[in-house]
Enzyme design. Structure first.
Site, PDB file in Angstrom:
ATOM      1  N   TYR A 154     -30.221   9.018  19.600  1.00  0.00           N
ATOM      2  CA  TYR A 154     -31.653   9.346  19.526  1.00  0.00           C
ATOM      3  C   TYR A 154     -32.428   8.910  20.772  1.00  0.00           C
ATOM      4  O   TYR A 154     -33.643   8.704  20.705  1.00  0.00           O
ATOM      5  CB  TYR A 154     -32.265   8.700  18.287  1.00  0.00           C
ATOM      6  CG  TYR A 154     -31.972   9.442  16.986  1.00  0.00           C
ATOM      7  CD1 TYR A 154     -32.433  10.741  16.791  1.00  0.00           C
ATOM      8  CD2 TYR A 154     -31.260   8.841  15.958  1.00  0.00           C
ATOM      9  CE1 TYR A 154     -32.191  11.417  15.610  1.00  0.00           C
ATOM     10  CE2 TYR A 154     -31.013   9.514  14.760  1.00  0.00           C
ATOM     11  CZ  TYR A 154     -31.483  10.801  14.597  1.00  0.00           C
ATOM     12  OH  TYR A 154     -31.248  11.476  13.420  1.00  0.00           O
ATOM     13  N   ASN A 175     -34.959  11.501   5.527  1.00  0.00           N
ATOM     14  CA  ASN A 175     -35.077  12.940   5.284  1.00  0.00           C
ATOM     15  C   ASN A 175     -33.736  13.670   5.167  1.00  0.00           C
ATOM     16  O   ASN A 175     -33.637  14.853   5.451  1.00  0.00           O
ATOM     17  CB  ASN A 175     -35.999  13.590   6.327  1.00  0.00           C
ATOM     18  CG  ASN A 175     -35.427  13.553   7.729  1.00  0.00           C
ATOM     19  OD1 ASN A 175     -34.442  12.887   7.982  1.00  0.00           O
ATOM     20  ND2 ASN A 175     -36.042  14.288   8.625  1.00  0.00           N
ATOM     21  N   HIS A 194     -29.930  15.817   9.512  1.00  0.00           N
ATOM     22  CA  HIS A 194     -30.361  16.091  10.883  1.00  0.00           C
ATOM     23  C   HIS A 194     -29.651  17.339  11.364  1.00  0.00           C
ATOM     24  O   HIS A 194     -28.475  17.546  11.037  1.00  0.00           O
ATOM     25  CB  HIS A 194     -30.000  14.929  11.824  1.00  0.00           C
ATOM     26  CG  HIS A 194     -30.094  15.306  13.273  1.00  0.00           C
ATOM     27  ND1 HIS A 194     -31.285  15.269  13.963  1.00  0.00           N
ATOM     28  CD2 HIS A 194     -29.168  15.783  14.148  1.00  0.00           C
ATOM     29  CE1 HIS A 194     -31.069  15.688  15.209  1.00  0.00           C
ATOM     30  NE2 HIS A 194     -29.787  16.009  15.339  1.00  0.00           N
ATOM     31  N   GLU A 233     -25.217  17.020  21.539  1.00  0.00           N
ATOM     32  CA  GLU A 233     -25.022  16.224  20.322  1.00  0.00           C
ATOM     33  C   GLU A 233     -23.589  16.327  19.794  1.00  0.00           C
ATOM     34  O   GLU A 233     -23.031  15.343  19.310  1.00  0.00           O
ATOM     35  CB  GLU A 233     -26.022  16.674  19.251  1.00  0.00           C
ATOM     36  CG  GLU A 233     -27.457  16.336  19.634  1.00  0.00           C
ATOM     37  CD  GLU A 233     -28.474  16.724  18.568  1.00  0.00           C
ATOM     38  OE1 GLU A 233     -28.083  17.303  17.532  1.00  0.00           O
ATOM     39  OE2 GLU A 233     -29.662  16.419  18.768  1.00  0.00           O
TER      40      GLU A 233
HETATM   41  P1  CMP Z   1     -34.188  13.965  12.999  1.00  0.00           P
HETATM   42  O1  CMP Z   1     -34.041  15.431  13.004  1.00  0.00           O
HETATM   43  O2  CMP Z   1     -32.975  13.170  12.660  1.00  0.00           O
HETATM   44  O3  CMP Z   1     -34.716  13.477  14.428  1.00  0.00           O
HETATM   45  C1  CMP Z   1     -35.484  12.308  14.588  1.00  0.00           C
HETATM   46  C2  CMP Z   1     -35.930  11.713  13.302  1.00  0.00           C
HETATM   47  O4  CMP Z   1     -36.999  10.792  13.385  1.00  0.00           O
HETATM   48  C3  CMP Z   1     -36.426  12.804  12.375  1.00  0.00           C
HETATM   49  O5  CMP Z   1     -35.330  13.565  11.935  1.00  0.00           O
HETATM   50  C4  CMP Z   1     -37.168  11.987  11.322  1.00  0.00           C
HETATM   51  O6  CMP Z   1     -36.322  11.577  10.264  1.00  0.00           O
HETATM   52  C5  CMP Z   1     -37.603  10.736  12.087  1.00  0.00           C
HETATM   53  N1  CMP Z   1     -39.062  10.658  12.234  1.00  0.00           N
HETATM   54  C6  CMP Z   1     -39.848   9.696  11.738  1.00  0.00           C
HETATM   55  N2  CMP Z   1     -41.128   9.907  12.052  1.00  0.00           N
HETATM   56  C7  CMP Z   1     -41.172  11.067  12.762  1.00  0.00           C
HETATM   57  C8  CMP Z   1     -42.217  11.826  13.356  1.00  0.00           C
HETATM   58  N3  CMP Z   1     -43.491  11.448  13.298  1.00  0.00           N
HETATM   59  N4  CMP Z   1     -41.874  12.968  13.998  1.00  0.00           N
HETATM   60  C9  CMP Z   1     -40.590  13.363  14.087  1.00  0.00           C
HETATM   61  N5  CMP Z   1     -39.565  12.676  13.544  1.00  0.00           N
HETATM   62  C10 CMP Z   1     -39.844  11.544  12.877  1.00  0.00           C
END
Ligand code: CMP
Length: 142
Positions: free
Chosen positions: A50, A113, A116, A127
């Site tokens: 990340y 969530n 990904h 990735e």
């Molecule tokens: P992901 O697609 O895994 O990529 C980055 C992750 O950061 C995203 O999913 C979310 O789970 C997390 N995240 C938390 N807060 C935010 C935000 N404000 N905007 C985008 N991603 C967020």
């Protein structure tokens, strides 16, 4: 076009015991699993994956969450796999995710969530290479 994308089933979804349910959505939508592994990320691995978010306020919580338990990392292949996978996942924030998407069904918050997916073909290549060698991505033979 035939594409590949990186998919992660995050620690919250693995803990909920819904790996199979999530894989079923991918396969039903015509995406093939061409590489897969379960792993428990180290802090360094999560920070590296990340890295593009390292200056964001949620970075610490994101790394903490992604190292909180095992994940399932997969490569999905299919027509327009990047976009198709994103449609199946739904919006990053589950409160905005359409009914029937993985985030609507399994995610509890924007932090936890469930899944990904790569956001573009270029990021997918990066990735996939982060987690898999070329030999670990299996070509179809039949
Ligand atoms: P992901 O697609 O895994 O990529 C980055 C992750 O950061 C995203 O999913 C979310 O789970 C997390 N995240 C938390 N807060 C935010 C935000 N404000 N905007 C985008 N991603 C967020």
């Amino acid at each position: 076009a035939l594409e590949r994308t990186l998919s992660i089933i995050k620690p919250d979804a693995v803990a909920k015991n819904v790996i199979g349910g999530i894989y079923n959505r991918f396969e039903t939508a015509g995406l093939r699993i061409v590489a897969a592994k379960m792993m428990h990320l180290s802090k360094e691995q999560a920070e590296g994956f990340y890295a593009e978010h390292s200056e964001r306020p949620f970075f610490g919580a994101l790394v903490e969450f992604m190292t909180s338990g095992p994940i399932v990392v997969s490569v999905l292949e299919g027509e327009d796999a990047v976009k198709r996978h994103r449609e199946i996942m739904g919006a990053t924030n589950p409160s905005e995710a359409l009914a029937g998407t993985l985030r609507a069904d399994y995610a509890v918050s924007i932090d936890e969530n469930a899944v990904h997916g790569s956001d573009a073909v270029e990021s997918a290549a990066r990735e996939i290479a982060y987690f898999f060698t070329d030999e670990e991505v299996c070509a179809r033979t039949r």
